[in-house]
Enzyme design. Structure first.
Site, PDB file in Angstrom:
ATOM      1  N   CYS A 132      11.576  18.418   1.492  1.00 29.75           N
ATOM      2  CA  CYS A 132      11.638  17.573   0.297  1.00 29.75           C
ATOM      3  C   CYS A 132      10.706  18.152  -0.785  1.00 29.75           C
ATOM      4  O   CYS A 132      10.951  19.257  -1.260  1.00 29.75           O
ATOM      5  CB  CYS A 132      11.293  16.142   0.698  1.00 29.75           C
ATOM      6  SG  CYS A 132      11.336  14.909  -0.609  1.00 29.75           S
ATOM      7  N   ASP A 179      23.518  14.117   0.055  1.00 30.93           N
ATOM      8  CA  ASP A 179      22.160  13.928  -0.447  1.00 30.93           C
ATOM      9  C   ASP A 179      22.230  13.354  -1.857  1.00 30.93           C
ATOM     10  O   ASP A 179      22.668  14.035  -2.791  1.00 30.93           O
ATOM     11  CB  ASP A 179      21.417  15.267  -0.448  1.00 30.93           C
ATOM     12  CG  ASP A 179      19.933  15.119  -0.719  1.00 30.93           C
ATOM     13  OD1 ASP A 179      19.537  14.145  -1.384  1.00 30.93           O
ATOM     14  OD2 ASP A 179      19.169  15.998  -0.275  1.00 30.93           O
ATOM     15  N   HIS A 212      19.735  13.057   2.887  1.00 30.18           N
ATOM     16  CA  HIS A 212      18.404  13.575   2.605  1.00 30.18           C
ATOM     17  C   HIS A 212      17.425  13.148   3.694  1.00 30.18           C
ATOM     18  O   HIS A 212      17.363  11.982   4.077  1.00 30.18           O
ATOM     19  CB  HIS A 212      17.928  13.042   1.247  1.00 30.18           C
ATOM     20  CG  HIS A 212      16.684  13.707   0.748  1.00 30.18           C
ATOM     21  ND1 HIS A 212      16.708  14.897   0.087  1.00 30.18           N
ATOM     22  CD2 HIS A 212      15.378  13.344   0.830  1.00 30.18           C
ATOM     23  CE1 HIS A 212      15.476  15.254  -0.235  1.00 30.18           C
ATOM     24  NE2 HIS A 212      14.643  14.319   0.209  1.00 30.18           N
TER      25      HIS A 212
END
Length: 245
Positions: A132, A179, A212
């Site tokens: 991330c 995502d 994600h």
């Protein structure tokens, strides 16, 4: 937050209950979590946190997993003592929170960690993995540090800028098909730009049906259909390190 072009807080997903196999140390001006492999090695991997900070058990779990494959691993506090993002915070304050945590302004911390790994851990061959926010750090680092032999950026991307495609060493980018933070159009643009500008080995891999955070924050047993993708992504990550470090 894994996308400079669309900064927003990602969900913490499943927070693991995990104590860790390593220990905490002071590395110049920052704290860090260090795990040694079963046997002595000259190989090391920097593991970079997401927005939830260096103490997130999930990130430490991934560092320990990598260490178990033959690397000294270190999870530095790249926020340098500033508080991590909390899911309980007001999302409207995220951009303000992010201003003092620029993923492309970590060179002082990277230098400190590299010095520690070389001097205190005997590291001669070093790689980097980030999740991330940490994936953005990896992308940045792999354009600036030839001494870092391999990088794996997991759902992290830098916005379109012509100075971020000339990677210095082999880099693997892992993305999720579903995502909401990083649309597939941005993954396609990254792929196109790397093809045009990058002179070293790279791979951009998107995992079908995943969201994600699936590699390090999703519990393997949350949906049986997801487990093969989680396992494959983690295996690909380790294989990339083995190949290039």
């Amino acid at each position: 937050m894994a996308n400079e072009a669309k900064p927003c807080p990602c969900d913490i997903g499943h927070r693991m209950e995990y104590g860790g196999m390593g220990h905490e140390v002071q590395v110049e001006h920052i704290r860090a979590y260090v795990t040694r492999p079963p046997a002595d090695t000259s190989r090391a991997v920097i593991v970079v946190q997401d927005i939830f900070g260096w103490e997130l058990p999930n990130t430490r779990y991934m560092a320990d997993l990598i260490a178990g494959n033959g690397y000294t691993t270190i999870v530095p506090d790249f926020f340098v003592g500033k508080e991590p993002w909390s899911p309980s915070r007001d999302r409207s304050n995220f951009l303000e929170w992010l201003k003092s945590r620029d993923a492309r302004k970590v060179d002082k911390e990277v230098a400190a960690v590299l010095h520690y790994l070389k001097q205190q851990c005997g590291a001669q061959r070093i790689g980097i993995v980030g999740f991330c926010w940490g994936g953005i750090v990896v992308h940045h680092v792999m354009t600036k540090y030839p001494e870092i032999r391999a990088g794996v950026s997991v759902y992290g991307i830098i916005k379109d800028s012509e100075d971020v495609y000339d990677l210095k060493n082999p880099t693997l980018f892992i993305f999720a098909e579903n995502d909401f933070v990083i649309p597939l159009e941005q993954v396609s643009l990254l792929t196109q730009k790397l093809k045009e500008h990058c002179k070293v080995e790279y791979q951009v891999k998107t995992f079908t049906g995943q969201t994600h955070g699936f590699v390090h924050r999703k519990r393997e047993d949350c949906q049986l259909a997801d487990k093969p993708y989680i396992d494959e992504a983690r295996r690909n990550l380790v294989e990339w390190l083995h190949k290039y470090i």
